[in-house]
Design an enzyme around this catalytic site. Sequence first.
Site, PDB file in Angstrom:
ATOM      1  N   ARG A  65     -14.786 114.853   6.389  1.00  0.00           N
ATOM      2  CA  ARG A  65     -13.848 113.873   6.119  1.00  0.00           C
ATOM      3  C   ARG A  65     -13.604 114.182   4.754  1.00  0.00           C
ATOM      4  NH1 ARG A  65     -13.794 108.274   7.267  1.00  0.00           N
ATOM      5  NH2 ARG A  65     -15.376 108.504   8.955  1.00  0.00           N
ATOM      6  N   GLU A  98      -8.595 104.141  15.878  1.00  0.00           N
ATOM      7  CA  GLU A  98      -8.592 102.949  16.630  1.00  0.00           C
ATOM      8  C   GLU A  98      -7.734 102.131  15.936  1.00  0.00           C
ATOM      9  OE1 GLU A  98     -12.160 100.957  15.330  1.00  0.00           O
ATOM     10  OE2 GLU A  98     -12.204  99.496  16.891  1.00  0.00           O
ATOM     11  N   LYS A 137     -11.966 101.994   6.017  1.00  0.00           N
ATOM     12  CA  LYS A 137     -11.186 100.767   6.399  1.00  0.00           C
ATOM     13  C   LYS A 137     -11.776  99.792   5.938  1.00  0.00           C
ATOM     14  CE  LYS A 137      -9.035 102.769  10.661  1.00  0.00           C
ATOM     15  NZ  LYS A 137      -8.965 102.665  11.919  1.00  0.00           N
TER      16      LYS A 137
END
Length: 583
Positions: free
Chosen positions: A275, A51, A285
């Site tokens: 992850r 994104e 983020k």
Amino acid sequence: MNPSNPQTHAAASAQAPPTEARPSNFVRDIILADLQTSKYGGRVQTRFPPEPNGYLHIGHAKAICLDFGLADEFGGHTNLRFDDTNPQKEETEYVESIMQDVKWLGFHWDGLFYASDYFDQLYEWAVQLIKAGKAYVDDLSADQIREYRGTLTQPGKDSPYRNRSIEENLNLFERMRAGEFPDGSRVLRAKIDMASPNLNMRDPVMYRILHAEHHRTGNKWCIYPMYDYAHGQSDSLEKVTHSMCTLEFEDHRPLYNWFIQQLGIFPSQQIEFDRLNLTYTLLSKRKLLQLVQEGHVSGWDDPRMPTLVGIRRRGYTPEAIRNFCNSIGVSKTNGVIELAMLEHFVREDLNKRAPRVMAVLRPLKVVIDNYPENQVEQMDAVNNPEDPRAGTRKVPFSRVLYIEQDDFRENPPKQYYRLSPGREVRLRYGYFITCANVVKNDKGEIVEVHCTYDPATRGGNSPPDGRKVKATIHWVAAAHAIDAEARLYETLFTKEDPNQTEAGQDFTANLNPRSLEVIHDARLEPSLANPAVGERYQFERLGYFSVDRDSKPGRPVFNRTVALKDTWARIEKGAERSQRGKG
RNA sequence: UGGGCCGUCGACUAAUGGUAGGUCAAGUGCCUUUGGAGCACUUUGUCUAGGUUCGAAUCCUAGCGGCCCAGCCA
């Protein structure tokens, strides 16, 4: 490579250089099995779907290496697709930086796409689902929807708007698109099962009204698809065969499959992996953004940041990062990789390629009393002992030098065998010197060390009498030294898990006050007067350093990428520990 | 306490019913004009309890522990 031949992977693995090892993992096994059964006609198509709402970090590097690496291994293709379904958070600036980071890592995408490319198609499919009685417009508020959704242990209940007629739904959805309704007033929902134990299946929202300008589609749309409705369909449109994502999306897979089945479109399959977590490091983020916004770091590319722009500025190489990513493995376990693992791979890479130079971080003046006053000798120094092709260079030697403060002790502890009164050491590529006496200032601090040298040891060679010396130290000729700034880094956080905090505190309580140390008066050998920004060197015995963009002509600024392994530091630390143990 | 996922050396990861191996870390030694690099060696592991089997890290059952999910974020 022939993509339809599953056998090719063996050859590809065999040909891959050892530094680019491609270990087995469960995702690879799935692909292997699919190739065997020709599930997708021997095709492998992946995608990396960031994104564009922030900078990529080392965790993304793992995903990138997986997505691109696996496709490449089997002769497949990888698209870069920006998941830009939320115009409120996404910006072109991030698109640019993400493309740069992927390229810097050494990967090349086949197709460049945006979820927003598919907005028209997604809208048509939504209409199709409405017509099939599989989607409806809901007038409930966000709060009400939450209430109706139920809880983890209690089923939800149907919205009063759930059974509107197809015609009414079609009409309302068209008017949502036309901009007749304000933000938040209505949504389009999939009609699945409000009692499902999987909350994602309790009539998930497909579209919300957002009168916001999109970085690519401008004001064409005021309704935007949600991730769950956009992602799988985007994969399907691109004929993605293996869609890798992280573990938290496991619960979304039934929904991913539901949309594809209802629509009867290409069956991409979602595969979830773990992850990346790193000790002493935050990889969220949101939290990285907070560090930037609250000024705890100088920006996204602060060398202490785990962002790709940050570690690049720090001096990490793409090869080191790729080797790291390929070595840590891929699984479904929730684990934490030790930072030492990452550091190992930079050292390994830089050891092979970084030219060696001499630099003194904390200068201590040395005068060689028996060396001729105005003499300067050009000594030969090896540029890289690991790479003979790197050749040699000349380094000036003279009567007054700087050595590292750490390399002299007036009262040497046990096992310390660097310079001290009466002791002889080697100056690398220089001469053997013996410490005669020290000069102190009023405060009793040592400001100067006086030595004598042995002319028979020129170049640092052992003398004819076979005398040996236990230490070799680095030095810089005072009159020829370049002034420089050096920035030394420790971990940004003091805790292995920066999120482990006392009640009422957040992760910023764990910030390491010593994460940055700026050295203003480092002295470098003259070959380092004007190094190119981004260039990487090994400062002998100190570590790997790279030239920062803050450098000015004649005054370079260096970031320490990583220190060399330091056996003495370990001995000293061990001594301290046993000292404390006794006390 | 609904659902999903996961438990192998200190960390990460292999072994796909048949010798528990590799990398990092730690330690020992060798070597060394970087206390770097390199080389050799060493320590430590299948969450627990049952079961199936000639044989179980692997299959079954039950526990225990961890992670994720109640955004109109992704």
